[in-house]
Design an enzyme around this catalytic site. Structure first.
Site, mmCIF file in Angstrom:
data_model
loop_
_atom_site.group_PDB
_atom_site.id
_atom_site.type_symbol
_atom_site.label_atom_id
_atom_site.label_comp_id
_atom_site.label_asym_id
_atom_site.label_seq_id
_atom_site.Cartn_x
_atom_site.Cartn_y
_atom_site.Cartn_z
ATOM 1 C CG ASP A 186 -9.678 0.039 5.498
ATOM 2 O OD1 ASP A 186 -9.462 -0.513 4.409
ATOM 3 O OD2 ASP A 186 -8.917 -0.021 6.487
ATOM 4 C CD GLN B 88 -3.508 -4.414 6.636
ATOM 5 O OE1 GLN B 88 -3.600 -3.382 5.979
ATOM 6 N NE2 GLN B 88 -4.001 -5.564 6.211
ATOM 7 C CE LYS C 178 -3.819 -2.424 2.236
ATOM 8 N NZ LYS C 178 -4.526 -2.820 3.458
HETATM 9 N N1 GUN Z 1 -7.042 -6.738 6.599
HETATM 10 C C1 GUN Z 1 -7.437 -7.498 5.549
HETATM 11 N N2 GUN Z 1 -8.043 -6.740 4.614
HETATM 12 C C2 GUN Z 1 -8.025 -5.459 5.083
HETATM 13 C C3 GUN Z 1 -8.487 -4.231 4.543
HETATM 14 O O1 GUN Z 1 -9.071 -4.146 3.457
HETATM 15 N N3 GUN Z 1 -8.267 -3.134 5.329
HETATM 16 C C4 GUN Z 1 -7.640 -3.207 6.540
HETATM 17 N N4 GUN Z 1 -7.499 -2.084 7.233
HETATM 18 N N5 GUN Z 1 -7.213 -4.346 7.059
HETATM 19 C C5 GUN Z 1 -7.394 -5.469 6.329
#
Ligand code: GUN
Length: 294
Positions: free
Chosen positions: A121, A98, A54
């Protein structure tokens, strides 16, 4: 039949090109860079690899990006304080924490603490509620990527029988809610299946579009689908290491068996994964644009 491969890598690259142009225009016209902070707690290998990807993408696209690595034993209060700082930082338009978080931190409390306008998100209850009533501000990134893959591959969603396997808050529930809306890229009849579903194959065999986020390697086999189905495989299962020391991945569907029965299918890796990261960038651009009122 041999299925058309829906390449997330290719579609994501098209969208990134579009984002790159938007970022350049924002800088030129408004002197603003989309700002993204990614926060990770601990060193879970999958989470580290997602967050690294990311950050790399954000930098490539010309974002102002910040990476926060917190130790596994960080207190909940310290994490909430950090989020509060970024909630009030005008250079940051998107905050990503995350998941999953270590057990001593209340994930719900953390999600509630995000400024909904910076929740790129789309996990905050305000954004979940907006999605449900067809007034979404941020679509959660994986469902958003799935919808874009279907639309950009000219797959007919309107009126289709969509079957979703998995009911997580991150994928299953939001994708079902998005595709059922009366709107472009939606208007499907959606069935949700989960671990409590009595006869999974009965449902999956009816699918024109099958979206699998079950979290179990090769859970969907060829006898569970009909000829010509479109398959979106959200699974990322680590099933060992390659000789080069990289994680060996497989999806939630038996790709080799389904590719001869499906009309289109996403691979793992190179399917939904690259799309998720790209949609996070798009949401961050959207958050930044709303600050400057464009
Ligand atoms: N963990 C697995 N997928 C995601 C996501 O799309 N966003 C976040 N913040 N954590 C994750």
């Amino acid at each position: 039949m041999s299925a058309r491969i829906i390449s997330g890598t290719e579609i994501a690259s098209q969208i990134r090109e579009e984002i790159g142009k938007e970022v350049a225009e924002m800088k030129a016209r408004h002197d603003i860079e989309p700002g993204l902070v990614t926060i990770i707690v601990g060193k879970n290998p999958a989470s580290v690899s997602y967050v690294t990807a990311k950050q790399k993408t954000a930098k490539e696209l010309g974002f102002y990006s910040v990476q926060e690595d917190m130790p596994e034993d960080v207190s909940e209060k310290a994490l909430l304080d950090m989020i509060d700082r970024y909630n009030n930082d005008p250079k940051i338009h998107g905050i990503l924490v995350q998941l999953p978080l270590p057990g001593h931190i209340n994930e719900t409390k953390v999600i509630y603490s995000l400024n909904p306008d910076k929740d790129v998100d789309g996990f905050h209850p305000v954004n979940v509620g907006r999605l449900m009533i067809g007034e979404a501000r941020f679509y959660p990134c994986t469902p958003y990527g799935i919808q874009q893959m279907l639309m950009r591959s000219n797959i007919k969603i309107d009126g289709a029988e969509v079957v979703v396997v998995g009911r997580s808050n991150i994928v299953g529930k939001p994708i079902a809610m998005m595709l059922v809306q009366k709107s472009v890229g939606a208007n499907a009849t959606v069935t949700m299946c989960h671990t409590g579903t009595r006869d999974l194959a009965f449902h999956t065999k009816r699918a024109d579009i099958l979206i699998v986020a079950a979290g179990r390697p090769k859970a969907i086999t060829a006898d569970m689908v009909k000829e010509g189905v479109v398959v979106i495989d959200v699974g990322v299962n680590r099933i060992g290491m390659t000789p080069e020391g990289k994680a060996k991945l497989c999806g939630d569907v038996d790709f080799d068996a389904l590719k001869d029965k499906a009309s289109a299918i996403t691979p793992v890796p190179g399917g939904v994964g690259p799309m998720t990261i790209t949609m996070l960038m798009l949401n961050t651009v959207k958050a930044a644009k709303s600050v400057i009122g464009v």
